[in-house]
Structure formats: structure tokens, C-alpha cells
Design a protein around this motif. Structure first.
Motif, mmCIF file in Angstrom:
data_model
loop_
_atom_site.group_PDB
_atom_site.id
_atom_site.type_symbol
_atom_site.label_atom_id
_atom_site.label_comp_id
_atom_site.label_asym_id
_atom_site.label_seq_id
_atom_site.Cartn_x
_atom_site.Cartn_y
_atom_site.Cartn_z
ATOM 1 N N LEU A 122 0.830 -1.217 0.000
ATOM 2 C CA LEU A 122 0.000 0.000 0.000
ATOM 3 C C LEU A 122 0.857 1.256 0.000
ATOM 4 O O LEU A 122 0.502 2.261 -0.631
ATOM 5 C CB LEU A 122 -0.927 -0.009 1.216
ATOM 6 N N ALA A 123 1.978 1.231 0.691
ATOM 7 C CA ALA A 123 2.850 2.404 0.728
ATOM 8 C C ALA A 123 3.455 2.703 -0.641
ATOM 9 O O ALA A 123 3.842 3.853 -0.914
ATOM 10 C CB ALA A 123 3.963 2.196 1.750
ATOM 11 N N ALA A 124 3.516 1.679 -1.479
ATOM 12 C CA ALA A 124 4.067 1.867 -2.827
ATOM 13 C C ALA A 124 2.968 1.954 -3.881
ATOM 14 O O ALA A 124 3.252 1.894 -5.080
ATOM 15 C CB ALA A 124 4.997 0.703 -3.148
ATOM 16 N N ASP A 125 1.741 2.102 -3.464
ATOM 17 C CA ASP A 125 0.617 2.141 -4.399
ATOM 18 C C ASP A 125 0.794 3.292 -5.399
ATOM 19 O O ASP A 125 1.213 4.398 -5.017
ATOM 20 C CB ASP A 125 -0.693 2.319 -3.629
ATOM 21 N N PRO A 126 0.460 3.060 -6.658
ATOM 22 C CA PRO A 126 0.606 4.144 -7.647
ATOM 23 C C PRO A 126 -0.383 5.284 -7.466
ATOM 24 O O PRO A 126 -0.165 6.379 -8.003
ATOM 25 C CB PRO A 126 0.378 3.420 -8.980
ATOM 26 N N ASP A 127 -1.447 5.066 -6.707
ATOM 27 C CA ASP A 127 -2.431 6.125 -6.468
ATOM 28 C C ASP A 127 -2.114 6.817 -5.157
ATOM 29 O O ASP A 127 -2.110 6.192 -4.086
ATOM 30 C CB ASP A 127 -3.848 5.547 -6.422
ATOM 31 N N VAL A 128 -1.879 8.108 -5.204
ATOM 32 C CA VAL A 128 -1.452 8.839 -4.010
ATOM 33 C C VAL A 128 -2.531 8.856 -2.936
ATOM 34 O O VAL A 128 -2.232 8.921 -1.738
ATOM 35 C CB VAL A 128 -1.025 10.271 -4.397
ATOM 36 N N VAL A 130 -4.397 6.380 -1.985
ATOM 37 C CA VAL A 130 -4.256 5.164 -1.184
ATOM 38 C C VAL A 130 -3.137 5.343 -0.165
ATOM 39 O O VAL A 130 -3.280 5.012 1.023
ATOM 40 C CB VAL A 130 -3.970 3.955 -2.101
ATOM 41 N N VAL A 131 -2.003 5.884 -0.623
ATOM 42 C CA VAL A 131 -0.865 6.103 0.269
ATOM 43 C C VAL A 131 -1.228 7.109 1.358
ATOM 44 O O VAL A 131 -0.837 6.967 2.523
ATOM 45 C CB VAL A 131 0.369 6.564 -0.524
ATOM 46 N N ALA A 132 -2.005 8.128 0.982
ATOM 47 C CA ALA A 132 -2.417 9.132 1.965
ATOM 48 C C ALA A 132 -3.290 8.521 3.046
ATOM 49 O O ALA A 132 -3.182 8.875 4.232
ATOM 50 C CB ALA A 132 -3.156 10.275 1.269
#
Length: 506
Positions: A122-128, A130-132
Motif C-alpha cells: 500500500l505504501a508503494a501504491d501508484p495512487d497517491v 491510497v498512500v495518503a
């Protein structure tokens, strides 16, 4: 929406077999009501989920479903609800971390107790986004601290709001020291910079907040990061004190309720031109007596009201505020903590608003309570009318002296007898709020409840009371007000034969 069936779904007297019949014909609305039943068995919950899959999330959060009941591929929303409750399978998290639907990954990122490999994914997810979400909700200081250095400002803002973020990382987010500048923000992701978003934007698909701006330095995003860090109690006090005179009102305001600032910072904020900031400072228990006494003379009523709600306000200051701060009838923290000696002194006050504040307490000694019940001021009597312990004779005397001004308070008294409640609803002129209090009162007689049906707002309450005569309950099933019909259907006194006729067979 069938309001009668929804009412039946909530009826506590509904037998097990009729719950089964109702499940067999339930739509989404009825299913939502059935999911709330305290007596719903696991087998019934599974049957309801099978009948109305949309209610699965509700059932999961109510603890009615287990991991064995759910296919995470077919119903990812229900699987996510169970994961959110700590009742899902770790393997589900691994499946959902790669779900093509961004909203599912965002929901997963907000769950606690995720496996370490899922967190890394999740921390490397391409959608910001999700990371947020992960940065906002993770309870790992290592994860939060790492995401505080993320190149996107949206992720940094989430980390700034997370109390798990290490103090040194929060200080860096606030000041920018020791942290590489963010490379992207929500504005420059969508617009060519420099750009300032119009506050009255006419674009229906625009998701940028009003006033958002970026000239390459991501200035509005940096402001939001700072505001989140200032409001975060985990941010070190020494890092925030320099913002007490910042040009941004919102950043100064973020400091006003913090309990860990030096006295000089509170004095600076107490002199702020923004009344909202001064009001929050006034309500802050961390300020000293001298500052409280100074704020008692503030010209803004919100500041004085904030001070009145401060649990540490000196009692003499509070008594001076009583008549000017528009405090209302709420029990103030300082009144709730008053000592026995202070209570006696307040009861003898010549200032009626002060006695009214004391009358809001529910634990007064009987002699003080009775003295306030005999008070010549109707506002004082109204405040003391609801707590238990007053005799019926005293309650009737209060009504005789003050009439409509105390009627609703007396009607709310748990010791009011059925005879007194009937007396109150016959009062002329009538008091609508008293009808509503009588309608919900556990001592209300059938006669009183029938009278309450005449009041539009009391009618739905009375319709659901078991003491209402059964013929009246049955008649209300056809009421034009759907709230009344639903309440009548939920009434445990509704005859079983009527209930059986109301539930269609599948």
C-alpha cells in the motif's frame, strides 16, 4: 420504502419464525432494520445477507457475520468491513491490496493490524490517495515516519495529522527543516502552474478545495500540512510556539486549544484580533487564572461563553459571567465540580442566573434541590424541575406558580406520576414540548398517551409506546404520517395476529 415492514423489523416482540418470514421478503430498507435486531441469530444474518447482499457491510459491522460467510472477491466491501473490525483473514488483505478499484485499496489502507507485506504494498501504491490513507491511519511510527518524507504533499498532510508519526517528523513537517521539499501537490497534479483555484469554481467535476494554489512551491498544500501538524497533539510544543503570530489566522487558531504551550503564547493568542481564537483560548484549561480574569472582560460574547465552559475558571469569575455570557441551560464543568461549600454559597446567591447554573446539577443535596425548586425565578425552577427526588406535591406547586414556563421540565421528571402527567397535558394553554416529554415518559398512562397523539411531534413517540392501547396502535398503522405508522408497527403491544397478516409470504 415500506414503513410498516420497517417498523415490524424493529419490533422486539416479533417471534423468531416471523423474523424468518420477514427476511424472506426483505428489501434493502427492511434488511437494514433487521440487521439492527439484538436477537438476530447467525443463521438469520447469513440468510439476510444472501437475500439482500447490500446489507452485508451493516451486518459485518454489527458482528453478525464471520470470515467464513464472506467471499472477498465477490463482496470486497463486506470483506473490508470485517478487516476493519479485525475479524477478516490476513489473506484477504493481500488480495485486496491489489484490487483494481482504488476505493477498495483506500478502505484497506485505513484498516489496522495489516500484515507488514500488505503495508509495504500500500505504501508503494501508484495512487497517491491510497498512500495518503495509509499515512493517516497507520499506527506504526516507522510507517508514518517514512511516509512523512513522501514526495507528494497529500501524503505528508495525512502523516502530519497522524498521532503515530514520530515527534521529530512532525516538527520537520511543520518547519520544513531536515525534510526535502515536496515534489507534487493536488494542484500541480491537475493544473499548469502558477494556478489559483477560484473560490466560486463553476466546473462541476473540479475536486480542488476553494483557494487552493500552487506556484511551484505548493503553498496551499504546505499551509494544510502545517495546520494538520499544529493540531496534532503529538507535535512538540517547542516546534509550534513560533506560529502564535503567524499571518494565517487558521494556523494561529490551530494553537488555541493546545494544552502544552508556554503562558506567554497563550497571552499572545488571547490578544488575537480573531474572536474565535480568543474563544478557544478562553476555554482552554491550560491558561492561568490571571488570563482568565482578563478574558472575562472581552467584548465578544463567544469569548465569555468559552471562558464559562472552562473547567478551571475561578468561581467568582463564572458568577460574574452568568448574566452576560449567554451560557444557556447546560451544566458547566466548573459547576459540576463545585465543592459542597461552593454549592451552598451558589444556592444563596442573589443572582438568579447563578442559581440557575447550579440548578442544572443532578446530584444536589435534597435541601439545596428543594430550595431551588421553591425559587421565585421561573428559570431556576425550570432548570431544577427534571432531576429525580422532588415530591409530587412540590412538582405540582412548581406548575401552579410558574405554569407554562416549567411545564416541560416537570413532565421530564422521572418521578412524575401517571396522575401528574395527565394533569400536565390538560394544562391551558397547552405546551407542545410537554406533550413530547409525556409521550416518552415511562410513567405515562394509556390516557396520557392517547392525548399525546394530538400533537404532531409527540404522535410518533406515543405511537411506539407499549402502554398505548392496542386498538389505537392498530389504527395508527394507516396513519398519513409514515413515521407514526412505522412506530406503531414497531410497538411491542401490536397484536400478533395483526403482525402475521402484515407480513407477506414469500
Amino acid at each position: 420504502m415500506d414503513h410498516v415492514l420497517c417498523g415490524l423489523a424493529a419490533n422486539t416482540a416479533l417471534p423468531y419464525e416471523l423474523v424468518d418470514r420477514l427476511i424472506a421478503v426483505a428489501d434493502a430498507d427492511v434488511a437494514g432494520c433487521l440487521a439492527d435486531r439484538a436477537d438476530l441469530s447467525h443463521a438469520q444474518a447469513v440468510a439476510l445477507f444472501s437475500r439482500v447482499p447490500q446489507c452485508g457491510v451493516h451486518l459485518a459491522y454489527e458482528g453478525r457475520l464471520t470470515a467464513a460467510d464472506v467471499d472477498p472477491v465477490a463482496r470486497p466491501d463486506v470483506a473490508l468491513a470485517l478487516l476493519d473490525e479485525g475479524a477478516g483473514s490476513p489473506q484477504w488483505a493481500r488480495i485486496l491490496a491489489r484490487d483494481p478499484v482504488r476505493a477498495h485499496r483506500e478502505k484497506l489502507a485505513a484498516c489496522s493490524g495489516l500484515p507488514a507485506d500488505v503495508v509495504r504494498t500500500l505504501a508503494a501504491d501508484p495512487d497517491v490517495g491510497v498512500v495518503a490513507e495509509l499515512a493517516l491511519w497507520t499506527t506504526s511510527d516507522v510507517t508514518a515516519g517514512g511516509l512523512a518524507r513522501h514526495p507528494h504533499a497529500q501524503v505528508r498532510r495525512s502523516a502530519a495529522a497522524n498521532e503515530a508519526t514520530p515527534p521529530d517528523a512532525l516538527a520537520a513537517l511543520l518547519t520544513g527543516h531536515g525534510l526535502p521539499p515536496a515534489r507534487r501537490c493536488e494542484v500541480c497534479d491537475q493544473e499548469e502552474t502558477p494556478f489559483v483555484h477560484e473560490r466560486q469554481c463553476q466546473r462541476p467535476d473540479c475536486m480542488l478545495p476553494p483557494g487552493a494554489s500552487c506556484d511551484g512551491s505548493h503553498e496551499s498544500a504546505v499551509h494544510d500540512i502545517r495546520q494538520a501538524a499544529l493540531q496534532n497533539p503529538a507535535t512538540p510544543a517547542e516546534a509550534v510556539v513560533g506560529f502564535a503570530d503567524h499571518p494565517s489566522m487558521l494556523l494561529r487558531w490551530a494553537l488555541a486549544a493546545r494544552p502544552d504551550l508556554p503562558a506567554g503564547v497563550y497571552r499572545t493568542l488571547a490578544a488575537d484580533p480573531a474572536p474565535g481564537i480568543r474563544a478557544d483560548v478562553a476555554g482552554n484549561p491550560a491558561i492561568d487564572d490571571a488570563l482568565m480574569r482578563s478574558l472575562a472582560g472581552d467584548s465578544d460574547p463567544d469569548v465569555r461563553r468559552g471562558l464559562a465552559h472552562n473547567p478551571r475558571v475561578p468561581l467568582d469569575v463564572l458568577t460574574r459571567l452568568a448574566g452576560s455570557a449567554r451560557i444557556g441551560s447546560a451544566l458547566l464543568p466548573r459547576i459540576a465540580s463545585a465543592t459542597a461549600t461552593e454549592v451552598r454559597r451558589l444556592a444563596r446567591s442573589s443572582n438568579a442566573p447563578v442559581r440557575m447554573l447550579l440548578a442544572c446539577r443532578r446530584d444536589l443535596p435534597p435541601e439545596i434541590r428543594d430550595r431551588l425548586a421553591d425559587d421565585p425565578d421561573a428559570k431556576v425552577v425550570r432548570s431544577v424541575a427534571s432531576p429525580p427526588g422532588l415530591t409530587e406535591a412540590r412538582l405540582r406547586a412548581m406548575v401552579d406558580r410558574h405554569g407554562v414556563r416549567v411545564l416541560a421540565g416537570v413532565a421530564a421528571n422521572p418521578d412524575a406520576s401517571p396522575a401528574l402527567l395527565e394533569h400536565l397535558i390538560r394544562h391551558e394553554p397547552p405546551v407542545p414540548k410537554a406533550f413530547r416529554e409525556v409521550a416518552r415518559h415511562p410513567n405515562a398512562s394509556p390516557r396520557a398517551l392517547l392525548a399525546c397523539l394530538a400533537d404532531g411531534r409527540a404522535r410518533p413517540v406515543a405511537a411506539g409506546r407499549p402502554a398505548l392501547p392496542a386498538p389505537a396502535v392498530v389504527e395508527l398503522l394507516d396513519d398519513a404520517d409514515q413515521r407514526v405508522a412505522e412506530a406503531a408497527a414497531a410497538n411491542p403491544s401490536l397484536p400478533l395476529t395483526v403482525i402475521e397478516d402484515l407480513i407477506p409470504r414469500a
